[in-house]
Every structure is written in structure tokens, then in C-alpha cells.
Scaffold this motif. Structure first.
Motif, short mmCIF file in Angstrom:
data_model
loop_
_atom_site.label_atom_id
_atom_site.label_comp_id
_atom_site.label_asym_id
_atom_site.label_seq_id
_atom_site.Cartn_x
_atom_site.Cartn_y
_atom_site.Cartn_z
N GLU A 200 0.85 -1.20 0.00
CA GLU A 200 0.00 0.00 0.00
C GLU A 200 0.88 1.24 0.00
O GLU A 200 1.84 1.33 0.77
CB GLU A 200 -0.87 0.06 1.26
N ILE A 201 0.51 2.21 -0.83
CA ILE A 201 1.19 3.50 -0.89
C ILE A 201 0.14 4.60 -0.76
O ILE A 201 -0.81 4.65 -1.55
CB ILE A 201 1.96 3.67 -2.21
N GLN A 202 0.29 5.47 0.23
CA GLN A 202 -0.58 6.64 0.36
C GLN A 202 0.30 7.86 0.56
O GLN A 202 1.13 7.89 1.47
CB GLN A 202 -1.57 6.50 1.52
N ILE A 203 0.13 8.84 -0.32
CA ILE A 203 0.93 10.06 -0.24
C ILE A 203 0.01 11.27 -0.09
O ILE A 203 -1.16 11.20 -0.43
CB ILE A 203 1.83 10.24 -1.48
N ALA A 204 0.60 12.34 0.41
CA ALA A 204 -0.12 13.61 0.52
C ALA A 204 0.63 14.68 -0.25
O ALA A 204 1.86 14.67 -0.32
CB ALA A 204 -0.25 14.02 1.99
N HIS A 205 -0.13 15.61 -0.83
CA HIS A 205 0.49 16.81 -1.40
C HIS A 205 1.12 17.59 -0.23
O HIS A 205 0.53 17.65 0.85
CB HIS A 205 -0.58 17.65 -2.09
N PRO A 206 2.29 18.18 -0.42
CA PRO A 206 2.97 18.83 0.71
C PRO A 206 2.26 20.06 1.25
O PRO A 206 2.45 20.42 2.42
CB PRO A 206 4.35 19.18 0.15
N THR A 207 1.44 20.73 0.44
CA THR A 207 0.81 21.97 0.91
C THR A 207 -0.70 22.04 0.69
O THR A 207 -1.38 22.84 1.34
CB THR A 207 1.44 23.20 0.21
N ARG A 208 -1.24 21.23 -0.19
CA ARG A 208 -2.68 21.30 -0.49
C ARG A 208 -3.42 20.11 0.13
O ARG A 208 -2.82 19.06 0.36
CB ARG A 208 -2.90 21.34 -2.01
N PRO A 209 -4.73 20.26 0.39
CA PRO A 209 -5.45 19.24 1.17
C PRO A 209 -5.98 18.08 0.34
O PRO A 209 -7.18 17.84 0.25
CB PRO A 209 -6.59 20.04 1.79
N PHE A 210 -5.06 17.33 -0.26
CA PHE A 210 -5.44 16.11 -0.94
C PHE A 210 -4.25 15.17 -1.01
O PHE A 210 -3.10 15.57 -0.80
CB PHE A 210 -6.00 16.38 -2.35
N GLY A 211 -4.54 13.93 -1.30
CA GLY A 211 -3.49 12.93 -1.44
C GLY A 211 -3.88 11.92 -2.49
O GLY A 211 -4.85 12.10 -3.24
N ALA A 212 -3.12 10.83 -2.55
CA ALA A 212 -3.37 9.78 -3.52
C ALA A 212 -2.97 8.44 -2.94
O ALA A 212 -2.12 8.37 -2.05
CB ALA A 212 -2.62 10.04 -4.83
N PHE A 213 -3.59 7.40 -3.47
CA PHE A 213 -3.44 6.05 -2.91
C PHE A 213 -3.29 5.06 -4.06
O PHE A 213 -3.93 5.20 -5.10
CB PHE A 213 -4.71 5.75 -2.10
N TYR A 214 -2.45 4.06 -3.83
CA TYR A 214 -2.33 2.97 -4.80
C TYR A 214 -1.93 1.72 -4.04
O TYR A 214 -1.03 1.76 -3.20
CB TYR A 214 -1.30 3.29 -5.89
N GLU A 215 -2.58 0.60 -4.34
CA GLU A 215 -2.20 -0.68 -3.71
C GLU A 215 -2.45 -1.82 -4.67
O GLU A 215 -3.34 -1.76 -5.52
CB GLU A 215 -2.95 -0.90 -2.40
N ASP A 216 -1.66 -2.86 -4.49
CA ASP A 216 -1.82 -4.06 -5.31
C ASP A 216 -1.04 -5.20 -4.65
O ASP A 216 -0.25 -4.99 -3.73
CB ASP A 216 -1.34 -3.81 -6.75
N LEU A 217 -1.23 -6.39 -5.20
CA LEU A 217 -0.59 -7.60 -4.71
C LEU A 217 0.87 -7.65 -5.14
O LEU A 217 1.20 -7.36 -6.29
CB LEU A 217 -1.34 -8.80 -5.29
N LEU A 218 1.75 -8.05 -4.21
CA LEU A 218 3.11 -8.37 -4.58
C LEU A 218 3.10 -9.76 -5.22
O LEU A 218 2.90 -10.77 -4.54
CB LEU A 218 4.04 -8.36 -3.35
N ALA A 219 3.25 -9.80 -6.52
CA ALA A 219 3.12 -11.07 -7.24
C ALA A 219 4.00 -11.07 -8.49
O ALA A 219 4.48 -10.04 -8.90
CB ALA A 219 1.68 -11.33 -7.63
#
Length: 219
Positions: A200-219
């Protein structure tokens, strides 16, 4: 295969079953994303998502369907959304699905952007790019969980994002994986085996109020 308790599986488990669950979960994500449009409420998107899963013939949901709009993309899995926001003309959202298909657990998630806000597009792409970097690090160097997330944090910072280290991946298998009490991928002391762990990867923008997410199987 590593036979430690943290990587134990049930009688139904097969790698082919996990890959099928992954394909079906991504198909569901894609169908939901196509139907989410500006003006839709977050609650309506969730209702639509459940209909998509029923139409695709899911066996059951194993973790709540999450669809987050706007600033709710900064929330972790365990945090509730604030309010019931309406998707804007220039906005972003993510979908996080945990669904059982033919006794195997799929768990995939991604971020999508509507409109032309360049920083939102960059953030969504940044989460996927960071996932790919960490995935390649695992494939190439066969490192343990703590090193994967140390590397993820380093790469996120270099790209100008803030990595949410409260989100550190987890086990999956034939349903239910929860009986194995494996903990987070980021704390797993061995190199994670193929077909058993979600990155799982979840990041935030350093100054604005939003982020992004990406996840998947290690395969």
C-alpha cells in the motif's frame, strides 16, 4: 514457500486464485471509476460500487468498500470520511476494494482525477510511480518489509510527496487471511513471498489538502 505462521495459507490457496482475484478486483475498480462523475456524492459512489460488485459476481466483501473524494483522500483506512462531499469539476478520488472471488482475497486501489488540475494529476501519478518503484525494489533486491517502506519514504521525499507511514501493507490469502495475525507488511522481518502481501502506498500533497493512494498484490 516460507512456512512461517505469518505466511501460512489455507487449504483453498493457490497463486492462480490470487491472480484471478487481483484481475477481478481491478476490473471492478475500472468499472466504478468510469461511473464516478463531477456532482456525484461520495455516498452515492459507494452505493454504485456495491452494485458493480454484485453485477460482477463477487463472493463477498472482506473489507469495507472505500471511495474517498477530495480532502478525504488524506484519510487512512480506519478514519471515517468527513461529511458527504460532492465531487468537483477539478477534483480527485480513490477507490479501495477488498473483495473475495472464488475463495481468494483481492485487494486493489487507485486514484483518479477529473478535470485539469495539474497538481492533482501529478499526485495520482506519483502514488502509482512510487508503488512501481517499491515493487521493483522488492523484485530486484528481495528485501524485508521495513526496508521496503524505508525505501518508499526516501523515494517519496525525493519526489516531493509526504508518505503516510501509518499505511504499511498487509497479508492476503484464501479467505480469511485474518486468522494468521501477520501484522503489517512494513513490519514483516523477511522478504515477502509472492502472492501473499499487499503493498500500500498513500501520499499527501505537501501543501494542499489532498493525497493519492495505490495498492496491489506483490506477485
Amino acid at each position: 514457500m516460507n512456512t512461517s505462521n505469518k505466511e501460512a495459507v489455507g487449504l483453498a490457496y493457490s497463486l492462480e486464485g490470487m491472480l484471478h482475484a487481483k484481475r477481478m478486483t481491478w476490473e471492478a475498480v475500472a468499472q466504478m471509476a468510469k461511473r464516478i462523475q463531477p456532482g456525484m456524492l461520495e455516498s452515492a459512489a459507494r452505493e454504485m460500487g456495491l452494485e458493480v460488485l454484485q453485477d460482477l459476481g463477487m463472493e463477498r466483501i472482506w473489507h469495507p468498500l472505500l471511495i474517498r473524494f477530495g480532502s478525504n483522500t488524506l484519510k487512512t483506512f480506519k478514519q471515517r470520511s468527513e461529511g458527504d462531499p460532492q465531487l468537483g469539476e477539478n477534483d480527485l478520488f480513490f477507490i479501495d476494494l477488498g473483495v473475495v472471488w472464488d475463495r481468494h482475497e483481492g485487494d486493489c486501489g487507485a486514484t483518479f482525477v477529473v478535470g485539469d488540475d495539474a497538481e492533482m494529476h501529478a499526485c495520482a501519478a506519483g502514488a502509482k510511480n512510487l508503488f512501481d518503484q517499491v515493487y521493483d525494489h522488492w523484485k530486484t533486491h528481495r528485501v524485508a518489509g521495513p526496508e521496503l517502506y524505508r525505501y518508499a519514504e526516501e523515494q517519496a521525499r525525493a519526489a516531493g510527496w509526504v508518505l503516510n507511514l501509518e499505511i504499511k501493507g498487509h497479508r492476503v490469502s484464501d479467505f480469511p487471511h485474518a486468522i494468521y495475525r501477520a501484522g503489517d507488511l512494513g513490519n514483516f522481518a523477511d522478504c515477502p513471498q509472492v502472492g501473499l502481501w499487499i503493498l500500500e502506498i498513500q501520499i499527501a500533497h505537501p501543501t494542499r489538502p489532498f493525497g493519492a493512494f495505490y495498492e496491489d498484490l506483490l506477485a
